[in-house]
Motif scaffolding. Structure first.
Motif, PDB file in Angstrom:
ATOM      1  N   PRO A   7       0.801  -1.234   0.000  1.00 32.85           N
ATOM      2  CA  PRO A   7       0.000   0.000   0.000  1.00 32.85           C
ATOM      3  C   PRO A   7       0.830   1.280   0.000  1.00 32.85           C
ATOM      4  N   THR A   8       2.125   1.161   0.220  1.00 31.87           N
ATOM      5  CA  THR A   8       2.964   2.356   0.277  1.00 31.87           C
ATOM      6  C   THR A   8       3.730   2.529  -1.035  1.00 31.87           C
ATOM      7  N   PHE A   9       3.018   2.946  -2.073  1.00 30.06           N
ATOM      8  CA  PHE A   9       3.686   3.261  -3.323  1.00 30.06           C
ATOM      9  C   PHE A   9       2.994   4.457  -3.970  1.00 30.06           C
ATOM     10  N   ASP A  10       3.746   5.182  -4.791  1.00 34.73           N
ATOM     11  CA  ASP A  10       3.214   6.311  -5.541  1.00 34.73           C
ATOM     12  C   ASP A  10       3.069   5.917  -7.002  1.00 34.73           C
ATOM     13  N   LEU A  11       2.033   6.424  -7.640  1.00 35.08           N
ATOM     14  CA  LEU A  11       1.768   6.120  -9.039  1.00 35.08           C
ATOM     15  C   LEU A  11       1.813   7.400  -9.861  1.00 35.08           C
ATOM     16  N   TYR A  12       2.609   7.359 -10.935  1.00 30.55           N
ATOM     17  CA  TYR A  12       2.671   8.454 -11.908  1.00 30.55           C
ATOM     18  C   TYR A  12       2.198   7.903 -13.246  1.00 30.55           C
ATOM     19  N   LEU A  13       1.308   8.634 -13.907  1.00 32.84           N
ATOM     20  CA  LEU A  13       0.712   8.163 -15.151  1.00 32.84           C
ATOM     21  C   LEU A  13       0.623   9.312 -16.146  1.00 32.84           C
ATOM     22  N   CYS A  14       1.089   9.085 -17.374  1.00 30.84           N
ATOM     23  CA  CYS A  14       0.972  10.084 -18.430  1.00 30.84           C
ATOM     24  C   CYS A  14       0.693   9.371 -19.743  1.00 30.84           C
ATOM     25  N   GLY A  15      -0.401   9.752 -20.384  1.00 27.39           N
ATOM     26  CA  GLY A  15      -0.749   9.121 -21.641  1.00 27.39           C
ATOM     27  C   GLY A  15      -2.008   9.722 -22.233  1.00 27.39           C
ATOM     28  N   PRO A  16      -2.467   9.180 -23.364  1.00 29.44           N
ATOM     29  CA  PRO A  16      -3.713   9.644 -23.980  1.00 29.44           C
ATOM     30  C   PRO A  16      -4.907   9.431 -23.046  1.00 29.44           C
ATOM     31  N   ILE A  17      -5.955  10.190 -23.265  1.00 27.07           N
ATOM     32  CA  ILE A  17      -7.135  10.129 -22.400  1.00 27.07           C
ATOM     33  C   ILE A  17      -7.678   8.706 -22.251  1.00 27.07           C
ATOM     34  N   PRO A  18      -7.848   7.923 -23.333  1.00 24.10           N
ATOM     35  CA  PRO A  18      -8.378   6.555 -23.154  1.00 24.10           C
ATOM     36  C   PRO A  18      -7.501   5.691 -22.259  1.00 24.10           C
ATOM     37  N   MET A  19      -6.193   5.859 -22.353  1.00 26.18           N
ATOM     38  CA  MET A  19      -5.291   5.070 -21.518  1.00 26.18           C
ATOM     39  C   MET A  19      -5.460   5.444 -20.050  1.00 26.18           C
ATOM     40  N   VAL A  28      -6.866  -1.304  -6.006  1.00 26.62           N
ATOM     41  CA  VAL A  28      -5.516  -0.804  -5.764  1.00 26.62           C
ATOM     42  C   VAL A  28      -5.590   0.690  -5.496  1.00 26.62           C
ATOM     43  N   GLU A  29      -4.979   1.114  -4.413  1.00 27.41           N
ATOM     44  CA  GLU A  29      -5.030   2.522  -4.039  1.00 27.41           C
ATOM     45  C   GLU A  29      -3.633   3.006  -3.647  1.00 27.41           C
ATOM     46  N   PRO A  30      -2.946   3.686  -4.560  1.00 30.51           N
ATOM     47  CA  PRO A  30      -1.622   4.212  -4.216  1.00 30.51           C
ATOM     48  C   PRO A  30      -1.724   5.313  -3.172  1.00 30.51           C
ATOM     49  N   VAL A  31      -0.628   5.557  -2.483  1.00 36.01           N
ATOM     50  CA  VAL A  31      -0.612   6.644  -1.507  1.00 36.01           C
ATOM     51  C   VAL A  31      -0.850   7.970  -2.218  1.00 36.01           C
ATOM     52  N   ASN A  32      -0.134   8.164  -3.319  1.00 39.11           N
ATOM     53  CA  ASN A  32      -0.308   9.364  -4.133  1.00 39.11           C
ATOM     54  C   ASN A  32      -0.465   8.933  -5.587  1.00 39.11           C
ATOM     55  N   PHE A  33      -1.386   9.565  -6.288  1.00 42.75           N
ATOM     56  CA  PHE A  33      -1.648   9.253  -7.691  1.00 42.75           C
ATOM     57  C   PHE A  33      -1.562  10.547  -8.493  1.00 42.75           C
ATOM     58  N   TYR A  34      -0.514  10.679  -9.276  1.00 44.72           N
ATOM     59  CA  TYR A  34      -0.298  11.867 -10.099  1.00 44.72           C
ATOM     60  C   TYR A  34      -0.471  11.462 -11.555  1.00 44.72           C
TER      61      TYR A  34
END
Length: 339
Positions: A300-312, A325-331
């Motif tokens: 449960p202690t992880f951060d998620l970074y995501l960058c991509g097209p809107i559908p992705m 799945v719920e990251p601590v921080n989701f950017y």
């Protein structure tokens, strides 16, 4: 005497960097550099200059402000009063006002083409060299600029794929059929061709890593991660970072040699490539989510970074919900090709 570089992020997406001298209040440093953070007092009594410290260390004596201006709970959560906050390191502060209200504007930079590579039918890599004798360009890894299409008043937004601190900046640009910028780049502007851009902008940027991180990139969404990873490679980072990089076709891949170099030199980093229309043997095929190891996200202690097209981005958000799945921080940052 120490001097710190502090990023002020405004509600309209503009980011301005200021120098803060040792022992100087955040608001005083901003005013000295012609940024007027709103306040109705300088005594910690009104709360008008309340802001949020997202990155960095600071001192703020609780005896110097009253609870009506800032509660104990707010202070513990990272909120500060700019008139009482004394930065103790480089940092990032979210100002609860627009850049216009603070009487500052985003800066316009002049640059020249250093190189332009059409790395595939779908992608350009553009390097620009900043012209001398202008304001230094600072940005947070992951941020973007608005690049003006030469000969027009139109702009297009592109994330930095280079690291901060250089007069040479780089961008990974999607080749959009009949797109205004794409059509211009198709004509292969010569080295030295002038460009203008404004920035930096954006709240999608690398935070200090204090826990494992998962990076998910789609298409030209790899650009901000190249900036982030090369910045981390120059730091003393020891937190595990896993990247899943998805493209439609193998020809769309960009920067793989840079990813490979980082992996070879840093044990904390690993990556995998996913190609939707894979034709080569041994290449992972399908969607990015199908190639995420659950051991990366079960902690449960992880951060998620995501960058991509809107559908992705929408698909990843749906996958997270389905897998609970719920990251601590989701950017995240999502984009759509702009003609």
């Amino acid at each position: 005497m120490s001097t710190y570089e502090v990023a002020l992020q405004f509600e309209d997406g503009v980011t301005k960097f200021i120098k803060v001298m040792e022992g100087e209040a955040l608001s005083d440093a901003a005013y000295r550099q012609k940024i007027n953070i709103p306040l109705d007092c300088r005594d910690g009594a009104c709360g008008t200059c309340r802001a949020f410290c997202e990155e960095g260390r600071y001192e703020m004596d609780e005896d110097n402000y009253i609870e009506d201006a800032l509660t104990d709970e707010e202070a513990q959560a990272g909120y500060i009063l700019a008139c009482q906050c004394i930065p103790q390191s480089n940092g990032v502060y979210q100002i609860q006002s627009t850049s216009e209200i603070c009487k500052t504007t985003v800066h316009t930079y002049e640059a020249m083409v250093s190189s332009l590579d059409k790395v595939s039918d779908s992608t350009f890599v553009l390097q620009l060299e900043l012209k001398p004798e202008q304001e230094n360009l600072s940005f947070l890894p992951g941020q973007y600029i608005n690049l003006k299409v030469p000969g027009t008043e139109e702009t297009r937004s592109y994330s930095f794929s280079s690291i901060p601190g250089s007069n040479l900046v780089e961008f990974v640009i999607r080749n959009v059929p009949e797109g205004l910028m794409s059509s211009y780049l198709e004509n292969h502007p010569e080295r030295g061709t002038p460009f203008e851009f404004t920035g930096p902008y954006g709240s999608f940027y690398l935070r200090s890593l204090t826990k494992p991180a998962l990076f998910l990139a789609g298409g030209t969404g790899i650009a901000p991660f190249l900036s982030m990873l090369e910045t981390l490679a120059l730091s003393d980072n020891e937190q595990p970072v896993n990247l899943v990089y998805g493209v439609t076709n193998e020809a769309d891949l960009v920067g793989v040699e840079r990813l490979e170099e980082i992996r070879a030199n840093h044990q904390w980093f690993d990556y995998r490539i996913v190609v939707f229309n894979a034709t080569s043997k041994g290449v992972r095929q399908g969607y990015v989510m199908e190639h995420i190891e659950m051991e990366w996200v079960n902690d449960p202690t992880f951060d998620l970074y995501l960058c991509g097209p809107i559908p992705m981005v929408d698909s990843v958000q749906k996958w997270l919900k389905e897998k609970d799945v719920e990251p601590v921080n989701f950017y995240y940052e999502r984009f759509t090709p702009n003609v």
